[in-house]
Design an enzyme around this catalytic site. Structure first.
Site, PDB file in Angstrom:
ATOM      1  N   GLU A  23       1.157  -3.002   9.809  1.00  0.00           N
ATOM      2  CA  GLU A  23       1.464  -2.850   8.385  1.00  0.00           C
ATOM      3  C   GLU A  23       2.353  -1.626   8.212  1.00  0.00           C
ATOM      4  O   GLU A  23       2.032  -0.543   8.710  1.00  0.00           O
ATOM      5  CB  GLU A  23       0.180  -2.670   7.545  1.00  0.00           C
ATOM      6  CG  GLU A  23       0.495  -2.656   6.052  1.00  0.00           C
ATOM      7  CD  GLU A  23      -0.670  -2.194   5.160  1.00  0.00           C
ATOM      8  OE1 GLU A  23      -1.623  -1.588   5.662  1.00  0.00           O
ATOM      9  OE2 GLU A  23      -0.589  -2.453   3.939  1.00  0.00           O
ATOM     10  N   GLU A  48       2.476   4.971   8.112  1.00  0.00           N
ATOM     11  CA  GLU A  48       2.666   5.547   6.770  1.00  0.00           C
ATOM     12  C   GLU A  48       3.388   6.881   6.942  1.00  0.00           C
ATOM     13  O   GLU A  48       2.935   7.739   7.690  1.00  0.00           O
ATOM     14  CB  GLU A  48       1.296   5.717   6.084  1.00  0.00           C
ATOM     15  CG  GLU A  48       1.293   6.505   4.801  1.00  0.00           C
ATOM     16  CD  GLU A  48       2.271   6.012   3.737  1.00  0.00           C
ATOM     17  OE1 GLU A  48       2.218   4.851   3.325  1.00  0.00           O
ATOM     18  OE2 GLU A  48       3.119   6.839   3.311  1.00  0.00           O
ATOM     19  N   ASP A  97       8.427   0.409  -1.367  1.00  0.00           N
ATOM     20  CA  ASP A  97       9.238   1.081  -2.400  1.00  0.00           C
ATOM     21  C   ASP A  97      10.509   0.256  -2.635  1.00  0.00           C
ATOM     22  O   ASP A  97      11.207  -0.092  -1.688  1.00  0.00           O
ATOM     23  CB  ASP A  97       9.599   2.498  -1.935  1.00  0.00           C
ATOM     24  CG  ASP A  97       8.357   3.369  -1.788  1.00  0.00           C
ATOM     25  OD1 ASP A  97       7.389   3.146  -2.545  1.00  0.00           O
ATOM     26  OD2 ASP A  97       8.332   4.246  -0.907  1.00  0.00           O
ATOM     27  N   LYS A 101      18.387   1.492  -6.752  1.00  0.00           N
ATOM     28  CA  LYS A 101      19.829   1.795  -6.795  1.00  0.00           C
ATOM     29  C   LYS A 101      20.521   1.270  -5.536  1.00  0.00           C
ATOM     30  O   LYS A 101      20.010   1.468  -4.422  1.00  0.00           O
ATOM     31  CB  LYS A 101      20.045   3.311  -6.879  1.00  0.00           C
ATOM     32  CG  LYS A 101      19.599   3.887  -8.202  1.00  0.00           C
ATOM     33  CD  LYS A 101      19.947   5.351  -8.298  1.00  0.00           C
ATOM     34  CE  LYS A 101      19.436   5.893  -9.618  1.00  0.00           C
ATOM     35  NZ  LYS A 101      19.244   7.321  -9.612  1.00  0.00           N
ATOM     36  N   ASP A 133       5.160  -6.691  -6.367  1.00  0.00           N
ATOM     37  CA  ASP A 133       5.177  -7.011  -7.798  1.00  0.00           C
ATOM     38  C   ASP A 133       6.615  -6.920  -8.310  1.00  0.00           C
ATOM     39  O   ASP A 133       6.868  -7.202  -9.468  1.00  0.00           O
ATOM     40  CB  ASP A 133       4.355  -5.978  -8.578  1.00  0.00           C
ATOM     41  CG  ASP A 133       4.998  -4.598  -8.436  1.00  0.00           C
ATOM     42  OD1 ASP A 133       5.148  -4.143  -7.289  1.00  0.00           O
ATOM     43  OD2 ASP A 133       5.407  -4.012  -9.454  1.00  0.00           O
ATOM     44  N   THR A 170      -4.193  -5.005  -1.895  1.00  0.00           N
ATOM     45  CA  THR A 170      -3.856  -3.602  -1.637  1.00  0.00           C
ATOM     46  C   THR A 170      -4.170  -2.806  -2.913  1.00  0.00           C
ATOM     47  O   THR A 170      -4.453  -3.396  -3.964  1.00  0.00           O
ATOM     48  CB  THR A 170      -2.350  -3.456  -1.300  1.00  0.00           C
ATOM     49  OG1 THR A 170      -1.593  -3.510  -2.508  1.00  0.00           O
ATOM     50  CG2 THR A 170      -1.873  -4.541  -0.357  1.00  0.00           C
ATOM     51  N   GLU A 171      -4.063  -1.501  -2.828  1.00  0.00           N
ATOM     52  CA  GLU A 171      -4.291  -0.671  -4.033  1.00  0.00           C
ATOM     53  C   GLU A 171      -3.295  -1.054  -5.144  1.00  0.00           C
ATOM     54  O   GLU A 171      -3.680  -1.238  -6.294  1.00  0.00           O
ATOM     55  CB  GLU A 171      -4.111   0.826  -3.719  1.00  0.00           C
ATOM     56  CG  GLU A 171      -5.305   1.477  -3.050  1.00  0.00           C
ATOM     57  CD  GLU A 171      -5.162   1.536  -1.536  1.00  0.00           C
ATOM     58  OE1 GLU A 171      -4.180   0.992  -0.986  1.00  0.00           O
ATOM     59  OE2 GLU A 171      -6.065   2.116  -0.892  1.00  0.00           O
ATOM     60  N   TYR A 172      -2.015  -1.153  -4.764  1.00  0.00           N
ATOM     61  CA  TYR A 172      -0.984  -1.489  -5.759  1.00  0.00           C
ATOM     62  C   TYR A 172      -1.194  -2.893  -6.313  1.00  0.00           C
ATOM     63  O   TYR A 172      -0.983  -3.141  -7.489  1.00  0.00           O
ATOM     64  CB  TYR A 172       0.422  -1.363  -5.148  1.00  0.00           C
ATOM     65  CG  TYR A 172       0.974   0.038  -5.241  1.00  0.00           C
ATOM     66  CD1 TYR A 172       0.372   1.091  -4.557  1.00  0.00           C
ATOM     67  CD2 TYR A 172       2.094   0.322  -6.009  1.00  0.00           C
ATOM     68  CE1 TYR A 172       0.870   2.379  -4.636  1.00  0.00           C
ATOM     69  CE2 TYR A 172       2.598   1.607  -6.094  1.00  0.00           C
ATOM     70  CZ  TYR A 172       1.981   2.633  -5.401  1.00  0.00           C
ATOM     71  OH  TYR A 172       2.475   3.911  -5.480  1.00  0.00           O
ATOM     72  N   GLU A 173      -1.609  -3.790  -5.466  1.00  0.00           N
ATOM     73  CA  GLU A 173      -1.828  -5.186  -5.903  1.00  0.00           C
ATOM     74  C   GLU A 173      -2.922  -5.226  -6.972  1.00  0.00           C
ATOM     75  O   GLU A 173      -2.786  -5.915  -7.990  1.00  0.00           O
ATOM     76  CB  GLU A 173      -2.224  -6.025  -4.684  1.00  0.00           C
ATOM     77  CG  GLU A 173      -2.328  -7.505  -4.953  1.00  0.00           C
ATOM     78  CD  GLU A 173      -2.496  -8.283  -3.643  1.00  0.00           C
ATOM     79  OE1 GLU A 173      -2.416  -7.676  -2.549  1.00  0.00           O
ATOM     80  OE2 GLU A 173      -2.709  -9.500  -3.727  1.00  0.00           O
TER      81      GLU A 173
HETATM   82  N1  SAM Z   1       0.992  -0.601   0.740  1.00  0.00           N
HETATM   83  C1  SAM Z   1       0.302   0.208  -0.236  1.00  0.00           C
HETATM   84  C2  SAM Z   1      -0.180  -0.665  -1.374  1.00  0.00           C
HETATM   85  O1  SAM Z   1       0.283  -1.809  -1.478  1.00  0.00           O
HETATM   86  O2  SAM Z   1      -1.040  -0.220  -2.133  1.00  0.00           O
HETATM   87  C3  SAM Z   1       1.178   1.364  -0.741  1.00  0.00           C
HETATM   88  C4  SAM Z   1       2.406   0.959  -1.506  1.00  0.00           C
HETATM   89  S1  SAM Z   1       3.464   2.352  -1.912  1.00  0.00           S
HETATM   90  C5  SAM Z   1       4.443   1.767  -3.208  1.00  0.00           C
HETATM   91  C6  SAM Z   1       4.630   2.333  -0.553  1.00  0.00           C
HETATM   92  C7  SAM Z   1       4.171   3.164   0.633  1.00  0.00           C
HETATM   93  O3  SAM Z   1       5.090   2.999   1.707  1.00  0.00           O
HETATM   94  C8  SAM Z   1       4.122   4.652   0.322  1.00  0.00           C
HETATM   95  O4  SAM Z   1       2.858   5.152   0.697  1.00  0.00           O
HETATM   96  C9  SAM Z   1       5.253   5.236   1.159  1.00  0.00           C
HETATM   97  O5  SAM Z   1       4.989   6.551   1.584  1.00  0.00           O
HETATM   98  C10 SAM Z   1       5.332   4.254   2.321  1.00  0.00           C
HETATM   99  N2  SAM Z   1       6.646   4.186   2.969  1.00  0.00           N
HETATM  100  C11 SAM Z   1       7.848   4.076   2.348  1.00  0.00           C
HETATM  101  N3  SAM Z   1       8.847   4.044   3.238  1.00  0.00           N
HETATM  102  C12 SAM Z   1       8.268   4.152   4.475  1.00  0.00           C
HETATM  103  C13 SAM Z   1       8.786   4.203   5.789  1.00  0.00           C
HETATM  104  N4  SAM Z   1      10.100   4.147   6.035  1.00  0.00           N
HETATM  105  N5  SAM Z   1       7.920   4.302   6.826  1.00  0.00           N
HETATM  106  C14 SAM Z   1       6.570   4.368   6.583  1.00  0.00           C
HETATM  107  N6  SAM Z   1       6.034   4.337   5.341  1.00  0.00           N
HETATM  108  C15 SAM Z   1       6.859   4.228   4.295  1.00  0.00           C
END
Ligand code: SAM
Length: 192
Positions: A23, A48, A97, A101, A133, A170-173
Site C-alpha cells: 500500500e 508512508e 493526494d 495543478k 473520492d 480507510t480513514e479518508y474513505e
Molecule cells: N491512505 C490513507 C487513507 O486513505 O486514509 C491516507 C490518505 S492521505 C490523503 C495520502 C497519504 O499519502 C498521506 O499520508 C501522504 O503523506 C502519503 N503520500 C503522498 N505521497 C506519497 C509518496 N510519494 N510516498 C509515500 N507516501 C505518500
C-alpha cells in the site's frame, strides 16, 4: 537495517513465502491493519512518506499485534530501490493526494513514471487497485492507465453501492462516505 537491504528478500522477512501486497500512502494504517487481519496469509507492506503520520500506523500495529505487516517511512518515488522486479502481487493506492495543478502532475501516484515502477515490481499480470473520492484524480488516473497500456478490470463510480463485504475502509474513505460522497474504485492489470 535500511529497507532497501530487503530488496528481493521481502518474502523471507515474515513467515516464509507469503505473497507481498503493497500500500502506497498508508496514512494512519487503518486499511493495512484491516487487510492484514482479513488475510493472515499475505504480507502487507505499507509505505508512508510522512513521519508524523506513520507513527499512528506503527502504534496501531503494535496494539493489534499484527504479525504480517511491515511499515516503511519512505517516499514511493524510489520503489525500485526497495523492491526487486516481480516481487509484489498487488499495489493499493488509497485516497492518494490529488495534486490538482497541472504543474504538479508528476507528483500524482498515477503519473506514468510511477506506473513504470509499479509495472517493474509487480509480478506479470499483477494488479493495482485505486480508491479515491476525487473525481479529477480518478479521471486522470484512468487515462494515465490506458495510455500506459493497462487493462481496466473494473471501474466503480460508487463503490459502496456494491456492498462488498470484503471492502476495508480507510480513514479518508470513512470520512468522505459519511459526508455522502461517492467513492471511486478501479482495478487495473499491467500485462507483460
Ligand atoms: N491512505 C490513507 C487513507 O486513505 O486514509 C491516507 C490518505 S492521505 C490523503 C495520502 C497519504 O499519502 C498521506 O499520508 C501522504 O503523506 C502519503 N503520500 C503522498 N505521497 C506519497 C509518496 N510519494 N510516498 C509515500 N507516501 C505518500
Amino acid at each position: 537495517m535500511h529497507p532497501s537491504e530487503y530488496k528481493g528478500k521481502w518474502k523471507q522477512l515474515k513467515t516464509a513465502n507469503k505473497s507481498i501486497h503493497l500500500e502506497i500512502g498508508t496514512g494512519k494504517g487503518q486499511f493495512i491493519d484491516g487487510m492484514a487481519q482479513q488475510h493472515p496469509d499475505i504480507h502487507f507492506i505499507g509505505i508512508e512518506v510522512a513521519k508524523s503520520i506513520i507513527v499512528s500506523a506503527v502504534e496501531k500495529v503494535k496494539e493489534t499485534q499484527r504479525k504480517n505487516i511491515t511499515l516503511i517511512n519512505e517516499d514511493a518515488q524510489d520503489l525500485s530501490d526497495l523492491f526487486e522486479n516481480n516481487e509484489v502481487e498487488k499495489i493499493y493506492l488509497n485516497f492518494s493526494d490529488p495534486w490538482p495543478k497541472n504543474k504538479h502532475a508528476k507528483r500524482r501516484l498515477t503519473y506514468h513514471t510511477f506506473l513504470e515502477q509499479y509495472q517493474r515490481i509487480l509480478k506479470p499480470n499483477g494488479e493495482l487497485i485505486l480508491k479515491t473520492d476525487n473525481k479529477g484524480l480518478f479521471e486522470y488516473s484512468l487515462v494515465s492507465f490506458s495510455q500506459f497500456g493497462g487493462i481496466l478490470e473494473d471501474v466503480s463510480l460508487d463503490l459502496h453501492l456494491l456492498d462488498d463485504p470484503f471492502n476495508v475502509m480507510t480513514e479518508y474513505e470513512e470520512k468522505f462516505s459519511a459526508k455522502g460522497q461517492p467513492i471511486y474504485r478501479s482495478r487495473i492489470r499491467f500485462p507483460r
